[in-house]
Design an enzyme around this catalytic site. Structure first.
Site, mmCIF file in Angstrom:
data_model
loop_
_atom_site.group_PDB
_atom_site.id
_atom_site.type_symbol
_atom_site.label_atom_id
_atom_site.label_comp_id
_atom_site.label_asym_id
_atom_site.label_seq_id
_atom_site.Cartn_x
_atom_site.Cartn_y
_atom_site.Cartn_z
ATOM 1 N N ILE B 91 34.385 -83.981 44.657
ATOM 2 C CA ILE B 91 32.979 -84.783 44.141
ATOM 3 C C ILE B 91 32.326 -84.830 45.351
ATOM 4 C CG2 ILE B 91 32.120 -86.582 43.057
ATOM 5 C CD1 ILE B 91 33.325 -84.808 41.051
ATOM 6 N N GLU B 110 35.779 -88.524 55.444
ATOM 7 C CA GLU B 110 36.960 -88.432 54.712
ATOM 8 C C GLU B 110 38.122 -88.864 55.601
ATOM 9 O OE1 GLU B 110 38.569 -87.314 51.778
ATOM 10 O OE2 GLU B 110 40.307 -87.765 52.762
ATOM 11 N N HIS B 128 37.167 -77.110 32.056
ATOM 12 C CA HIS B 128 37.390 -77.349 30.589
ATOM 13 C C HIS B 128 36.166 -76.886 29.785
ATOM 14 C CE1 HIS B 128 40.469 -80.306 32.368
ATOM 15 N NE2 HIS B 128 40.953 -80.142 31.090
ATOM 16 N N SER B 421 39.961 -86.769 34.981
ATOM 17 C CA SER B 421 39.738 -85.468 34.333
ATOM 18 C C SER B 421 38.627 -85.655 33.090
ATOM 19 C CB SER B 421 41.049 -84.967 33.538
ATOM 20 O OG SER B 421 41.027 -83.602 33.388
ATOM 21 N N CYS B 489 55.934 -63.313 50.101
ATOM 22 C CA CYS B 489 56.035 -63.632 48.686
ATOM 23 C C CYS B 489 54.521 -63.460 48.186
ATOM 24 C CB CYS B 489 56.378 -65.117 48.402
ATOM 25 S SG CYS B 489 58.089 -65.338 48.941
ATOM 26 N N CYS B 524 59.504 -68.388 47.872
ATOM 27 C CA CYS B 524 60.451 -68.876 48.847
ATOM 28 C C CYS B 524 59.951 -70.012 49.446
ATOM 29 C CB CYS B 524 60.875 -67.727 49.911
ATOM 30 S SG CYS B 524 59.806 -67.929 51.127
ATOM 31 N N CYS B 529 58.195 -68.078 55.999
ATOM 32 C CA CYS B 529 57.042 -67.819 56.979
ATOM 33 C C CYS B 529 56.676 -69.110 57.453
ATOM 34 C CB CYS B 529 55.853 -67.498 56.163
ATOM 35 S SG CYS B 529 55.266 -68.607 54.793
HETATM 36 C C1 FAD Z 1 47.414 -84.065 37.388
HETATM 37 C C2 FAD Z 1 45.793 -83.797 37.348
HETATM 38 C C3 FAD Z 1 45.364 -82.693 36.623
HETATM 39 C C4 FAD Z 1 43.803 -82.686 36.604
HETATM 40 N N1 FAD Z 1 43.541 -81.404 35.826
HETATM 41 C C5 FAD Z 1 42.139 -81.237 36.002
HETATM 42 C C6 FAD Z 1 41.457 -80.041 35.410
HETATM 43 O O1 FAD Z 1 42.433 -79.148 34.956
HETATM 44 N N2 FAD Z 1 40.208 -79.935 35.390
HETATM 45 C C7 FAD Z 1 39.158 -80.996 35.708
HETATM 46 O O2 FAD Z 1 38.196 -80.766 35.585
HETATM 47 N N3 FAD Z 1 39.783 -82.167 36.132
HETATM 48 C C8 FAD Z 1 41.329 -82.203 36.454
HETATM 49 N N4 FAD Z 1 41.828 -83.597 37.078
HETATM 50 C C9 FAD Z 1 40.784 -84.271 37.591
HETATM 51 C C10 FAD Z 1 40.100 -83.784 38.773
HETATM 52 O O3 FAD Z 1 41.414 -83.581 39.855
HETATM 53 C C11 FAD Z 1 39.522 -85.061 39.462
HETATM 54 O O4 FAD Z 1 38.561 -85.605 38.736
HETATM 55 C C12 FAD Z 1 38.687 -84.652 40.837
HETATM 56 O O5 FAD Z 1 39.581 -83.968 41.592
HETATM 57 C C13 FAD Z 1 38.195 -85.857 41.458
HETATM 58 O O6 FAD Z 1 37.634 -85.495 42.665
HETATM 59 P P1 FAD Z 1 37.151 -86.647 43.677
HETATM 60 O O7 FAD Z 1 36.514 -85.959 44.882
HETATM 61 O O8 FAD Z 1 36.305 -87.714 42.891
HETATM 62 O O9 FAD Z 1 38.658 -87.287 44.041
HETATM 63 P P2 FAD Z 1 39.635 -86.940 45.315
HETATM 64 O O10 FAD Z 1 40.045 -85.831 45.419
HETATM 65 O O11 FAD Z 1 40.581 -87.758 45.313
HETATM 66 O O12 FAD Z 1 38.736 -87.292 46.459
HETATM 67 C C14 FAD Z 1 38.625 -88.688 46.976
HETATM 68 C C15 FAD Z 1 38.677 -88.597 48.517
HETATM 69 O O13 FAD Z 1 37.993 -89.723 49.203
HETATM 70 C C16 FAD Z 1 38.786 -90.139 50.271
HETATM 71 N N5 FAD Z 1 38.745 -91.449 50.558
HETATM 72 C C17 FAD Z 1 39.284 -92.482 49.735
HETATM 73 N N6 FAD Z 1 38.870 -93.465 50.236
HETATM 74 C C18 FAD Z 1 38.474 -93.322 51.391
HETATM 75 C C19 FAD Z 1 37.992 -94.246 52.573
HETATM 76 N N7 FAD Z 1 38.054 -95.759 52.378
HETATM 77 N N8 FAD Z 1 37.466 -93.624 53.418
HETATM 78 C C20 FAD Z 1 37.370 -92.409 53.565
HETATM 79 N N9 FAD Z 1 37.534 -91.504 52.598
HETATM 80 C C21 FAD Z 1 38.342 -92.173 51.550
HETATM 81 C C22 FAD Z 1 40.247 -89.538 49.727
HETATM 82 O O14 FAD Z 1 40.885 -89.330 50.956
HETATM 83 C C23 FAD Z 1 39.982 -88.570 48.936
HETATM 84 O O15 FAD Z 1 40.123 -87.228 49.861
HETATM 85 C C24 FAD Z 1 43.040 -83.550 37.067
HETATM 86 C C25 FAD Z 1 43.515 -84.755 37.731
HETATM 87 C C26 FAD Z 1 44.892 -84.561 38.044
HETATM 88 C C27 FAD Z 1 45.506 -85.830 38.881
#
Ligand code: FAD
Ligand code: FAD
Lengths: 422, 564
Positions: B91, B110, B128, B421, B489, B524, B529
Site C-alpha cells: 500500500i 519503513e 481477487h 484482504s 531448484c 531444497c 545455495c
Molecule cells: C495470509 C494472508 C493472505 C492474503 N491473501 C491476499 C490475497 O490473496 N489477495 C489480496 O488482495 N490480499 C491478500 N491479503 C491481504 C494483503 O496481504 C494485505 O492487504 C496487504 O499486503 C496490505 O499491505 P500494507 O502495505 O497495508 O501492509 P504491510 O505489508 O503490512 O505494510 C505495512 C508496513 O508498515 C511498516 N510499519 C508499521 N509500523 C511502522 C512504523 N511505526 N514505522 C515505520 N514503518 C512501520 C511495517 O513494517 C510494514 O512493512 C492476505 C493477507 C494475509 C495475511
C-alpha cells in the site's frame, strides 16, 4: 552439435568411477558437473572412514575422490565444470539431447546415445519433516552446516540441537564439538538410531553427546535467530505425545533427517520411480525404464558407504557400454520382496535376456533384526540363502548371485526367515 | 457516554466499560481470553459509531508494540518532505508510485531493512475478482484494483497471470444457494463474467477434481501476481521518479499541535512533513494514536499458507476452492488452491484471531488441518509435496472494511488503514484514491503539477529461466555470470543474484535476495545455495561473512570462525 556415446551427469564418486570404466571401452564420453570442482559431496567430508571396503584403508572424503579424479585427469576424460543441465529431451532416433548452461559457452546443446545419472541426492528440510514455529536464521541441514564449517571456515551456531541420527548428523555433532560449539543433544524420532554404529560410538559416545531416541523437534522459537526449540516425545507410531514438550535453549538447529535421491531430471524424462528408494526403477545393469538412461550412486538410492557408490557406477557404466555397442533386447520381471521385512531391493527388475553374469543386489531391512536369513526363492526352489547375525536399516547389505539357468516361472522373490534357514 | 455495560455482560459476563472517543466507541476492561476481546469488538462494531477502539485486555497476555530497529542516527534529521508515507508494504509503495507522478518532495519510511517484510510478502498473491461484501469500500477498491492490475504489472515488469478462479460445490442444494448468492454479489459489485459452470466445463480446465462435484462458479477476472515483487517494483519505480526511501526507520512518535502533525520522530531523526500518510499496516492504529486521532483498533487475523513443489504445478493452472457444509464449519474456510505466477501450487490461507501482530509462526495442528481440507480438492497432490509454509497477519478493523480517507480531525493526516484482504488486489485503486486526496490537500497549500518526465516503466531483474533459449544464450554471452547457476531448484544464476544485490533497492539480506530472485525458494529450501549466495554477498558488498543476515539485525547466518 557435439555427439557423445555416453554423457555422465555428476562428478561425485559415482560419476568419476563410471567415467573410468567407460574410458576402457574407448567410447566417447563427457562428464557434466554443475559445481566448480569435481568430487561431489566428498569434497566437504573431511572426516575419515571412506574406502574401507574397496581400498582397505581409512581415507578422508577428498582423498577417496582424489584417487579417482587423478586417473580421470590422467586419462584426459573431459569434464564440463560449472555446467548445469537445464533440459534433456528424447529425440526420435532414441538419442538424448541435453541443453547445458555455463558461463563460457552460454547455452548449448549436446547429444548422447546413453546417459548415466550420477547426480547424487539432496537433504530433506525442516519443512519436509513438518517442524512448525518460526523461521529464523540458524536452521540448517547437516550438509549446509558442513559446507559452512569445512569449506568456508565458519561455525553456523554456538549451541545447537541436532535432529536426526543419520550419519551426517552424527559426524556434524562431532565436528561442531571439535570446533568449540556445544551440541546439546542428538534427537531421533525413531526408537533406533539411523546412523552407522561406528559413527554413534566415534561421534557421540567419545564426546559425551547424548542421543535421545523417540523424541523429535516440533517447534522452532525466535524471530531473528533460533532462540530455542521444543522437543517432544513420540509414541511407537511416531505421533507426538502431548504434555511431553520440553523447551531447549539453543542458537541453532541442525537437521539430519534423511537424504532423497535427486531425481528431477529422471522425472522430466518420464523415468519410472520406486516409491521405496525414491530413485529410478532399474534392471541389473542399472538401466531405468527409459532405454539408454542409467542411474547409479546416491541418485539411484542413498548409500551409506561410498565404496558401493563406486561399485554401482561401474555396473551402470558397463551397462551403458553394452547398450551403446549393441542394444540388447529386454524381457523384464519384477523382483518381488516381502515389504514387511525389506525397505527396498535394488535392482527392482531383472532382464531375463541378460543373466550371464552375477547380479549385485542392494537392500536394507525394515527394522533391526537379529539372527535372520535372507532367502531368494524362485517358484518353490530356494536358489540362495545367507545368514546374518545383525541386520539394521541404516546399514545397506549387498549380495551377488548368479541367476543363470535357475529362474523358474520367471519369478524371483526375496524373503527373510528367522534363524538359520534350511 | 454510552450505556455502561451495553450488551456485553450477556455474552462475556465481565464488566466492559464503553465510552465515546473521537466519534468511535471505546471498550475497556479485562477478560479471560482473546476470543472474548474479539467478540466484544465485533458486537461494538454493530453500533452506529464510525469505529471501535478496543482496549480490552486479557489477563496474563501483554500485547507488544511493533518491533523496531535497535539503533539511532540522524540520517533523515531535518528533512521537510511535502509528503511522508509511513509503511513500505504494497500500500505504501503503491501510494509512493502514484504520488511520484507529481512535482512534490516525497519520502517513505519503513521500519524494516527491506520493503514487503510483513503482510505484503505473506499472502496468497491473488488479485481477487471482487465478488464479496457488496457495498463495502473493499468491494469497490477490489473491482477497480483488479482492472488496473494487469497494465501496472506490465509497466513494472512483474509477472501477472489472469488465471481465473473456480468455486466448486459438491451438493446440489449448496450449489443452488451458493452460486446464486455469489453471482448476485458479483453483479452488485460489478465483477465481470461471474457465472455458473458445468462439471464438464470445469474438467476441461481442471481435469482432476473429485468425482462428487456437482457444479461450480467461475470468476474469470481473477489473477495472480507475486506480491513481494510487485511491492519492490512499485517502490523502485517511485525511487526512479524521485522518492526518498528510508529503511530501518521506525516512526516512534508524532507531535501534534492544533490538530496538525508538525513533527515525525523516528529512530533516524525528526522529519517535518507537510502531509503524513498512514500506511503502517498492522500498526496503523498505533500511528493514529500517536496523532491523538485513534478511532479504530487493528486486530491481527492470522493466516497460514503451505507451498507445494513446483513439480506438481502442472496439476493446476487456475485457482480453485470448494464450498461444502464441512468446509463452512471449519476454521480454514475461504482458503483455496492457487497456482501462483511462479508456478507453485499454494494452499491456504487459514484464518484465526490471535493477539500478536508480528507473530508469524505456524502451528502443527492448523497446517495439518489446512492440508487435510484443501489437498483433496484436486487429485494427485499430497502432504509430501509441501516444500514450505509461512504465515501472515491481516490488519483487520472491527468494522472489517478499509479506511481510505483524510483524517476528520488532523488536518494533514491521511489514512490507508485496515487494509486486510483483498488489500493486495485493491492496492492500485487505493493508491489512486489516496493520490487524489493528497494532491487535493496539497493544492490547498500551493500549486502542484504533474511531472513532465515521469517514468512509468521499470525493468526488473531478468529471470533467465523464463526466457527463450536464444534470448537466454544471448544474455549469457553478454554477462557471463548469467551462465553460472547457483540455485539449482529454481535455476537462478549468479548474475541474477548480483543484479538483486545492486538493484535500485539493494537486496542485502538472504531473504531479500530470495524475494527478488527466488533463489532458495525451491524444494531444497536453500540447502545447497545458501553458502554460495553468502559468498556472492561477501564478494559484492565487501561485508564480512559474520555480518551477513537472513532478515536484518540479529539474524546472522553464522556465529564465528572455525578454529582452523
Ligand atoms: C495470509 C494472508 C493472505 C492474503 N491473501 C491476499 C490475497 O490473496 N489477495 C489480496 O488482495 N490480499 C491478500 N491479503 C491481504 C494483503 O496481504 C494485505 O492487504 C496487504 O499486503 C496490505 O499491505 P500494507 O502495505 O497495508 O501492509 P504491510 O505489508 O503490512 O505494510 C505495512 C508496513 O508498515 C511498516 N510499519 C508499521 N509500523 C511502522 C512504523 N511505526 N514505522 C515505520 N514503518 C512501520 C511495517 O513494517 C510494514 O512493512 C492476505 C493477507 C494475509 C495475511
Ligand atoms: C556428510 C556425509 C558423510 C558421509 N560419510 C561417509 C563415510 O564416512 N564413509 C563412506 O564410505 N561414505 C560416506 N558418505 C556417503 C558417500 O560419500 C556418498 O554416498 C557418496 O558421496 C555419493 O556419491 P554420488 O556420486 O552418488 O553423489 P555426490 O557425491 O552427491 O555427487 C553428485 C554430483 O552430481 C552433481 N550434479 C547433480 N545434479 C547435477 C546436474 N543437474 N547437472 C550437473 N551436475 C549435477 C553434483 O554437483 C555432485 O557433484 C557420506 C555422505 C555424506 C553426505
Amino acid at each position: 552439435m557435439e555427439q557423445f556415446d555416453i554423457v555422465i551427469i555428476g562428478s561425485g564418486p559415482a560419476g568419476l568411477a563410471a567415467a573410468l570404466e567407460i574410458e576402457q571401452s574407448g567410447l566417447k564420453q563427457i562428464i557434466i558437473e554443475r559445481e566448480n570442482r569435481a568430487g561431489g559431496i566428498l569434497k566437504q567430508c573431511i572426516h575419515d572412514g571412506f574406502g574401507l571396503h574397496r581400498f582397505k584403508k581409512r581415507l578422508t572424503g577428498p582423498e577417496y575422490a582424489e584417487l579417482f579424479l587423478k586417473r580421470v585427469i590422467e586419462k584426459k576424460i573431459p569434464i564440463y565444470k560449472n555446467t548445469f543441465v537445464t533440459e534433456i529431451i528424447e529425440m526420435e532416433n532414441k538419442s538424448y539431447r541435453l541443453t547445458l548452461v555455463n558461463s563460457e559457452k552460454s547455452l548449448f546443446e549436446i547429444e548422447a546415445k546413453a546417459l548415466i545419472l550420477a547426480n547424487g541426492c539432496r537433504e530433506r528440510t525442516a519443512k519436509q519433516v513438518f517442524i512448525q514455529g518460526t523461521r529464523p536464521a540458524g536452521v540448517y541441514t547437516a550438509g549446509t552446516a558442513q559446507y559452512f564449517t569445512n569449506i568456508l571456515g565458519y561455525l553456523p551456531c554456538k549451541k545447537c540441537v541436532i535432529l536426526g541420527s543419520g550419519d551426517i548428523g552424527l559426524i556434524m555433532a562431532r565436528r561442531l564439538t571439535l570446533e568449540g560449539a556445544k551440541v546439546v543433544g542428538v534427537y531421533e524420532v525413531k526408537d533406533t538410531p539411523s546412523g552407522l554404529s561406528r559413527n554413534i560410538a566415534q561421534c557421540l559416545d567419545d564426546f559425551d553427546i547424548p542421543l535421545y531416541l523417540s523424541k523429535t523437534v516440533t517447534k522452532i522459537h525466535g524471530d531473528k535467530r533460533v532462540e530455542a526449540v521444543t522437543v517432544q516425545k513420540v509414541d511407537l507410531n511416531l505421533n507426538q505425545i502431548p504434555g511431553t514438550e520440553e523447551i531447549i535453549a539453543c542458537d541453532g538447529l541442525i537437521l539430519s533427517v534423511g537424504l532423497v535421491p535427486e531425481n528431477e531430471l529422471a522425472k522430466s524424462l518420464g523415468v519410472e520411480l520406486d516409491t521405496h528408494t525414491k530413485g529410478p526403477m532399474v534392471n541389473q545393469s542399472l538401466m531405468t525404464s527409459k532405454e539408454g538412461i542409467f542411474s547409479c550412486g546416491n541418485a539411484l538410492h542413498v548409500h551409506d558407504l561410498v565404496d558401493f557408490v563406486s561399485e554401482s557406477a561401474e555396473i551402470a557404466a558397463k551397462g551403458g557400454i553394452r547398450f551403446v555397442q549393441n542394444k540388447g533386447e529386454e524381457e523384464l520381471i519384477h523382483v518381488e520382496f516381502d515389504e514387511k521385512s525389506f525397505l527396498y531391493i535394488v535392482p527392482q527388475k531383472i532382464n531375463l535376456l541378460d543373466i550371464e553374469e552375477n547380479i549385485h543386489f542392494y537392500f536394507r531391512s525394515k527394522k533391526v533384526l537379529k539372527n535372520v536369513s535372507v532367502v531368494i526363492r524362485t517358484g518353490d526352489t530356494i536358489i540362495f540363502k545367507k545368514f546374518y547375525h545383525n541386520m539394521k536399516p541404516p546399514e545397506m547389505e549387498t549380495i551377488s548371485v548368479n541367476l543363470k539357468n535357475v529362474l523358474q516361472n520367471k519369478e524371483i522373490c526375496f524373503e527373510l526367515k528367522e534363524g538359520v534357514s534350511t | 457516554m454510552i450505556a455502561k455495560y451495553y450488551q456485553f455482560d450477556i455474552i462475556i459476563n465481565k464488566p466492559i466499560i464503553c465510552t465515546e472517543e473521537n466519534n468511535a466507541i471505546k471498550l475497556e476492561g479485562e477478560v479471560s481470553s482473546w476470543q472474548e476481546v474479539i467478540i466484544a469488538g465485533k458486537v461494538a462494531a454493530k453500533s452506529k459509531y464510525r469505529g471501535v477502539i478496543n482496549k480490552i485486555t486479557v489477563k496474563g497476555i501483554t500485547v507488544p508494540s511493533f518491533q523496531r530497529p535497535n539503533f539511532t542516527d540522524n540520517i533523515i534529521e531535518g528533512q521537510r518532505p511535502d509528503v511522508l508515507i509511513i509503511g513500505g508494504g504494497v500500500i505504501g509503495a503503491a501510494i509512493a508510485r502514484a504520488l511520484s507522478k507529481w512535482e512534490i518532495d516525497l519520502m517513505l519510511v519503513e521500519k524494516e531493512c527491506d520493503v514487503a517484510m510483513h503482510a505484503s510478502s505473506r499472502n496468497d498473491g491473488m488479485v481477487h475478482p471482487g465478488i464479496t461484501h457488496p457495498g463495502s469500500l473493499k468491494a469497490k477498491m477490489n473491482i477497480r484494483g483488479n482492472e488496473m492490475f494487469e497494465d501496472l504489472a506490465k509497466e513494472l515488469d512483474v509477472p501477472f497471470k489472469r488465471t481465473g478462479m473456480f468455486i466448486l460445490f459438491n451438493s446440489w442444494l449448496e450449489y443452488l444457494f451458493g452460486s446464486t448468492f455469489i453471482i448476485r454479489n458479483a453483479k452488485k459489485n460489478g465483477a465481470k463474467g461471474v457465472k455458473r459452470v458445468k462439471v464438464k466445463e470445469i474438467r476441461k480446465i481442471i481435469p482432476n477434481i473429485p468425482s462428487d462435484i456437482v457444479g461450480g462458479v467461475t470468476a474469470p477476472t481473477t489473477g495472480v501476481c507475486p506480491p513481494y515483487e510487485m511491492t519492490t517494483a512499485l517502490a523502485e519505480n517511485a525511487i526512479m521518479n524521485g522518492l526518498k526511501l528510508s529503511l530501518e526507520t521506525a516512526v516512534i512518535n508524532l507531535v501534534e499541535t492544533n490538530n496538525e502533525i508538525t513533527k515525525v520522530i523516528t529512530n533516524r531523526g525528526t522529519v517535518y512533513p507537510k502531509v503524513v500518510i498512514n500506511a503502517a499496516g498492522l500498526f496503523a492504529d498505533e500511528i493514529a494514536a500517536m496523532a491523538n486521532d485513534q478511532f479504530f483498533t487493528i486486530h491481527p487475523r492470522k493466516g497460514e499458507i503451505a507451498l507445494l513443489d513446483k513439480n506438481k504445478g502442472d496439476l493446476l493452472n487456475t485457482i480453485v476452492s470448494q464450498v461444502s457444509a464441512n468446509l463452512l464449519k471449519s476454521d480454514t474456510k475461504g482458503g483455496a488452491l492457487v497456482k501462483t505466477a511462479e508456478g507453485n501450487i499454494l494452499v491456504g490461507p487459514t484464518a484465526f484471531e490471535q493477539p500478536y501482530k508480528e507473530d508469524y509462526s505456524t502451528d502443527y495442528t492448523n497446517i495439518n488441518a489446512l492440508l487435510e481440507v484443501k489437498l483433496p480438492i484436486i487429485k494427485g497432490i499430497e502432504k509430501g509435496d509441501v516444500i514450505t509454509y509461512l504465515a501472515g497477519t491481516r490488519a483487520a478493523t472491527y468494522k472489517e472494511d478499509f479506511i481510505i480517507e483524510k483524517s476528520k480531525k488532523i488536518k494533514n493526516l491521511i489514512y490507508a488503514a485496515g487494509i486486510q484482504s483483498p488489500g493486495y488486489a485493491s492496492s492500485p485503486a487505493i493508491a489512486e484514491e489516496i493520490e487524489r486526496i493528497t494532491i487535493q490537500l496539497l493544492k490547498e497549500k500551493r500549486e502542484i503539477n504533474k511531472k513532465k518526465n515521469f517514468m512509468s516503466v521499470r525493468k526488473g531483474i531478468p529471470n533467465l529461466k523464463l526466457l527463450s533459449k536464444q534470448e537466454r544464450g544471448e544474455l549469457i554471452s553478454k554477462r557471463r555470470d548469467y551462465g553460472h547457476i547457483v540455485c539449482r531448484c529454481e535455476e537462478i544464476s549468479k548474475g541474477e543474484i548480483i543484479d538483486a544485490i545492486h538493484a535500485t533497492i539493494p537486496a542485502l539480506t538472504l531473504d531479500a535476495i530470495k524475494r527478488r530472485t527466488r533463489a532458495g525458494m525451491g524444494r531444497c529450501q536453500g540447502g545447497f545455495c545458501t553458502p554460495l549466495i553468502a559468498q556472492i554477498m561477501v564478494e559484492e558488498t565487501g561485508k564480512n561473512m559474520l555480518e551477513l543476515t537472513k532478515k536484518g539485525d540479529g539474524s546472522n547466518l553464522v556465529s564465528k570462525f572455525t578454529k582452523s
